[in-house]
Design an enzyme around this catalytic site. Structure first.
Site, PDB file in Angstrom:
ATOM      1  N   SER A   9      -0.229  45.279 -13.297  1.00 40.74           N
ATOM      2  CA  SER A   9      -0.497  45.499 -14.727  1.00 40.74           C
ATOM      3  C   SER A   9      -1.887  46.046 -15.016  1.00 40.74           C
ATOM      4  CB  SER A   9      -0.349  44.173 -15.473  1.00 40.74           C
ATOM      5  OG  SER A   9      -1.368  43.267 -15.059  1.00 40.74           O
ATOM      6  N   GLY A  10      -2.773  45.987 -14.022  1.00 40.36           N
ATOM      7  CA  GLY A  10      -4.165  46.360 -14.264  1.00 40.36           C
ATOM      8  C   GLY A  10      -5.045  45.146 -14.459  1.00 40.36           C
ATOM      9  N   GLY A  11      -4.426  43.963 -14.558  1.00 39.09           N
ATOM     10  CA  GLY A  11      -5.172  42.718 -14.691  1.00 39.09           C
ATOM     11  C   GLY A  11      -5.580  42.168 -13.337  1.00 39.09           C
TER      12      GLY A  11
ATOM     13  N   ASP B 162      -4.990  39.222 -12.011  1.00 32.08           N
ATOM     14  CA  ASP B 162      -3.979  38.398 -11.330  1.00 32.08           C
ATOM     15  C   ASP B 162      -3.050  39.233 -10.453  1.00 32.08           C
ATOM     16  OD1 ASP B 162      -5.005  36.104 -12.562  1.00 32.08           O
ATOM     17  OD2 ASP B 162      -3.703  36.330 -14.300  1.00 32.08           O
ATOM     18  N   SER B 163      -2.464  40.268 -11.022  1.00 29.46           N
ATOM     19  CA  SER B 163      -1.548  41.102 -10.225  1.00 29.46           C
ATOM     20  C   SER B 163      -2.304  41.872  -9.145  1.00 29.46           C
ATOM     21  CB  SER B 163      -0.757  42.062 -11.119  1.00 29.46           C
ATOM     22  OG  SER B 163      -1.608  42.902 -11.862  1.00 29.46           O
TER      23      SER B 163
ATOM     24  N   CYS C 199      10.903  38.596 -22.661  1.00 30.24           N
ATOM     25  CA  CYS C 199      10.292  39.728 -21.974  1.00 30.24           C
ATOM     26  C   CYS C 199      10.484  39.611 -20.455  1.00 30.24           C
ATOM     27  CB  CYS C 199       8.804  39.776 -22.312  1.00 30.24           C
ATOM     28  SG  CYS C 199       7.970  41.244 -21.723  1.00 30.24           S
TER      29      CYS C 199
ATOM     30  N   GLY D 180       2.112  38.600 -10.593  1.00 39.58           N
ATOM     31  CA  GLY D 180       0.905  37.766 -10.530  1.00 39.58           C
ATOM     32  C   GLY D 180       0.997  36.497 -11.351  1.00 39.58           C
TER      33      GLY D 180
ATOM     34  N   CYS E 190       3.673  39.606 -25.553  1.00 38.81           N
ATOM     35  CA  CYS E 190       3.911  40.237 -24.254  1.00 38.81           C
ATOM     36  C   CYS E 190       3.891  41.761 -24.351  1.00 38.81           C
ATOM     37  CB  CYS E 190       5.267  39.752 -23.729  1.00 38.81           C
ATOM     38  SG  CYS E 190       5.795  40.504 -22.196  1.00 38.81           S
TER      39      CYS E 190
END
Length: 358
Positions: free
Chosen positions: A14-16, A18-19, A105, A129, A201
């Site tokens: 996602s770019g975050g 965590d992932s 979602c 993530g 979401c």
């Protein structure tokens, strides 16, 4: 391209942070990773740059993919997201319910899309993530809460099925958010201190009240006391949730407010009346609820009678008993809203969920 590697995984990136760390850990474990960025919503923009939020996230996902040396594909499912998640959410709010689009979602969109894309490419696993764990047992796959109790996301995953869990990996299940950020910083990931996802979401950080006003028109209604005495006005019952504070900033105007008293929304009466009550008023509490569309993570197992329940993400665990589709809390609870999800646990295992009804 078909993957012959039996350790191939399609990872939602996602770019975050965590992932990104999930990708790093999987690569370290020897998985052949294909990262996928899901473009699901493009209507919200950064107020400073004017750029769509999804584009910022995509650029960050590209940086991480390059840093890790993994391929990144972008998939556009925006029309499906709007028809399956956003439109039903507006419909439910218009009906006076308080839905949770994050569960839908995951179960309706994110996991089915990842599964479908992995199958198409001959990839064995999918991964995200999320802070949660999966355990294989003799009766199937169990969904467990993540180790970090302050970040556990099992509530949002409660609508998943055995099919969803079967070939899914949650690399962050045994880590804390602090450990993830520390690791990301040590790896010089540019997103190590990026704020986590908040709000709806894939929509971003926009107040729900403001988001709903994009499609639901304000319609002035009456605010009454538990005794039926008119107290003021509001902007329309669709914008309010049972248990939330009755505040002027939310469009609830009390004609003669008592500065010593805090009021909360106790009932929504159709067509357009709000009942508010002072803190700890009996009208704010409820002990017995109905569960609409009860979903079991494993349809082959029988649900025990005594369970723990959450009524919101990271919410307190409340003990109670399940009989059919009726759940009785050990003690009356405040802030129970129709449409919200009740998620049922036994220990740290998620067993079932469903929408709250009265």
């Amino acid at each position: 391209m078909k993957h012959s590697n039996n350790k191939s995984v399609l990872l939602g990136l996602s770019g975050g942070v965590d992932s990104s760390i999930a990708a790093y850990l999987l690569k370290k474990q020897g998985y052949e990773i294909t990262a996928v960025f899901l473009k699901l919503y493009s209507d919200t923009k950064n107020k400073l740059t004017g750029e769509c939020h999804w584009l910022e996230d995509y650029k960050m996902a590209q940086k991480i993919a390059i840093k890790l040396g993994i391929p990144l594909i972008k998939l556009d499912y925006e029309s499906l997201y709007k028809s399956k998640v956003i439109n039903p959410m507006f419909h439910e709010y218009k009906s006076g319910l308080t839905p949770n689009p994050d569960l839908a979602c995951n179960s309706i969109l994110k996991f089915p899309i990842l599964r479908k894309e992995a199958e198409k490419r001959g990839i064995q696993f999918i991964a995200t993530g999320h802070y949660a764990k999966i355990k294989k047992s003799s009766k199937g796959f169990q969904l467990l809460a993540g180790r970090d109790s302050t970040k556990d996301q099992s509530y949002f995953l409660a609508q998943l099925s055995q099919q969803d869990l079967k070939n899914t990996l949650f690399p962050l299940g045994n880590l804390t958010k602090t450990q993830v950020r520390t690791l990301a910083k040590s790896l010089n990931f540019p997103n190590y201190n990026k704020h986590g996802t908040a709000g709806i979401c894939f929509v971003g950080q926009i107040p729900m009240h403001q988001f709903l006003q994009q499609r639901i028109k304000s319609k002035k209604g009456i605010v009454k006391s538990p005794e039926g005495i008119p107290l003021g006005t509001h902007q329309g019952i669709q914008f309010y949730t049972i248990g939330q504070k009755a505040l002027p900033s939310q469009g609830i105007i009390i004609d003669k407010p008592n500065p010593q008293e805090r009021y909360y929304i106790a009932k929504k009466i159709k067509p357009n009346t709000l009942i508010i009550a002072p803190e700890n008023h009996p009208l704010l509490k409820r002990k017995i609820i109905k569960i609409h569309n009860l979903h079991k993570i494993n349809t082959k197992t029988k649900l025990p009678r005594n369970l723990k329940a959450r009524i919101r993400h990271l919410g307190q665990f409340h003990s109670g008993t399940l009989k059919g589709n009726t759940f009785t809390f050990s003690k009356p609870l405040e802030a129970l809203a129709q449409g919200q999800y009740l998620v049922l646990y036994k220990g740290n295992q998620v067993l079932a969920c469903g929408e709250i009804r009265f």
